[in-house]
Write an enzyme that holds these catalytic residues in place. Structure first.
Site, PDB file in Angstrom:
ATOM      1  N   ASP A   1       0.831  -1.204   0.000  1.00  0.00           N
ATOM      2  CA  ASP A   1       0.000   0.000   0.000  1.00  0.00           C
ATOM      3  C   ASP A   1       0.864   1.252   0.000  1.00  0.00           C
ATOM      4  O   ASP A   1       2.050   1.228   0.323  1.00  0.00           O
ATOM      5  CB  ASP A   1      -0.946   0.003   1.200  1.00  0.00           C
ATOM      6  CG  ASP A   1      -0.222  -0.081   2.533  1.00  0.00           C
ATOM      7  OD1 ASP A   1       0.805  -0.777   2.615  1.00  0.00           O
ATOM      8  OD2 ASP A   1      -0.677   0.543   3.510  1.00  0.00           O
TER       9      ASP A   1
ATOM     10  N   GLU B   1      -0.038  -1.426   5.680  1.00  0.00           N
ATOM     11  CA  GLU B   1       1.030  -0.999   6.587  1.00  0.00           C
ATOM     12  C   GLU B   1       0.887   0.460   6.969  1.00  0.00           C
ATOM     13  O   GLU B   1       1.217   0.857   8.087  1.00  0.00           O
ATOM     14  CB  GLU B   1       2.391  -1.257   5.925  1.00  0.00           C
ATOM     15  CG  GLU B   1       3.599  -1.038   6.838  1.00  0.00           C
ATOM     16  CD  GLU B   1       4.154   0.383   6.801  1.00  0.00           C
ATOM     17  OE1 GLU B   1       5.013   0.703   7.650  1.00  0.00           O
ATOM     18  OE2 GLU B   1       3.706   1.195   5.953  1.00  0.00           O
TER      19      GLU B   1
END
Length: 385
Positions: free
Chosen positions: A81, A143
């Site tokens: 991400d 994350e």
């Protein structure tokens, strides 16, 4: 540098996977995971996709891809991400890998989609190497806002192995420790009343003044009693970030909330620090007629430290020529450490250009990173069985 590698980096950058605490910005990461799964399956890896339960704008998953069997082994890990981007402030399309002036621009080039493609290239270059231990490529979800992917791995006790490299942006310098990260709230509830007579109410704002004095005293005590000169800054930090309270100057304030950031040193228990902090605040506001609520704004990220004597630390220092150090940002390293993996953080990007417009990866970092990873694979996975 192979054109295939640049193409794969470009495809990852072109596949949006923004994580955000704001639902209107948050996206899933399955398109990135599925793309990586296809590439790794083609390289002969056994591929597992793990669904991740994360609230947001689309389905999320982790990827665990393994080549080889046996005890031990090396994990090359990265998150899939990115953070949101500032629309209109980029010099080029953030979802297109653009080469310019020896740099590759795009959202996730430095932090840290490029590392996943680089890890696959390193695996490709070592595929004919006899292996005595498995190589795992790990890609995680979410994350950037909660680390739900890493937490799911810990809950499932996956992956196995003996050591790990997380490719966060460190300028190809090994990192073996960082502080814990916790964002907290303190909420005081009192009783409103006419400001002409303080006895008519219980001021949450007056209570917060006492609470903040107590918090600063605890901070100073922590600074005096705990110090690590290998970290910068070398002490626990507590930032009083924002405060809101009351609604009118002629009313006694019935509600006040403070949000703050707490970063404890490796070796410290953040839960104990928060417990002692809350006790000091309760003592400071005792007798004021206030109700106190306190807790984390997100699940805390624990502090992280891998011993200097660990094989992965020594190998990385030898190959890079740099002593393993520390960073001030949080990573997934403490979760991999809890899985029994001696973990370092080491990647080709620079944290100074992450999370901002015109994020880039210097092209001359790519081949050295591939070379470093191939040598680590040979050292920790290859050789006689």
């Amino acid at each position: 540098m192979s054109s295939r590698l640049l193409t794969q980096i470009g495809e990852l950058i072109a596949t949006p996977s923004v994580s955000s605490v704001r639902p209107e910005f948050d996206m899933g990461n399955r398109d990135v995971i599925d793309r990586l799964a296809t590439w790794l399956d083609d390289e002969g890896f056994a591929v597992e996709v793990m669904e991740v339960d994360a609230h947001g704008g689309g389905p999320k998953a982790n990827l665990i891809a393994t080549r080889g069997r046996g005890p031990g082994g090396l994990v090359l890990a990265g998150h899939t991400d990115t953070v949101p981007f500032d629309e209109g402030k980029w010099s080029s399309d953030p979802f297109r890998a653009t080469e310019r002036d020896g740099k590759l621009y795009g959202l996730g080039t430095s932090d840290m989609k490029s590392f996943l493609a680089i890890a696959i290239e390193a695996a490709r270059r070592t595929r004919d190497l006899p292996q005595h231990a498995p190589l795992t490529i790990l890609a995680t979800a979410d994350e950037e806002c909660g680390m739900s992917g890493a937490r799911a791995l810990l809950a499932a006790q996956k992956p196995g192995g003996s050591c790990a490299v997380i490719g966060e942006p460190t300028g190809l310098r090994p990192v073996r420790m960082h502080k814990g990260v916790s964002m907290e709230f303190l909420r005081l509830l009192g009783r409103s009343g006419h400001s002409s007579d303080p006895s008519l109410g219980a001021s949450a704002l007056e209570g917060m003044r006492r609470a903040m004095n107590a918090m600063v005293a605890v901070r100073e005590q922590l600074e005096a009693s705990h110090r690590r000169d290998d970290l910068k800054p070398p002490t626990t930090t507590m930032n009083l970030g924002n405060i809101h309270g009351g609604d009118n100057p002629n009313r006694i304030c019935a509600h006040c909330e403070l949000q703050f950031d707490l970063r404890v040193l490796p070796g410290m228990d953040d839960a104990i620090v928060r417990r002692d902090l809350h006790a000091a605040i309760r003592h400071a506001i005792a007798g004021l007629g206030l109700t106190m609520e306190a807790g984390p704004l997100h699940d805390p990220i624990p502090p992280f430290e891998t011993p200097a004597s660990a094989a992965i630390v020594r190998a990385a220092e030898e190959l890079t020529g740099h002593a393993a150090g520390a960073v001030s940002f949080g990573t997934e390293a403490p979760f991999l450490s809890k899985l029994g993996l001696d973990t370092i953080v080491l990647g080709p990007g620079d944290i100074d250009v992450a999370h901002q417009p015109d994020e880039f990866l210097a092209l001359d970092r790519i081949e050295p990173c591939i070379d470093l990873l191939t040598k680590l694979i040979a050292k920790l996975c290859g050789g006689p069985s």
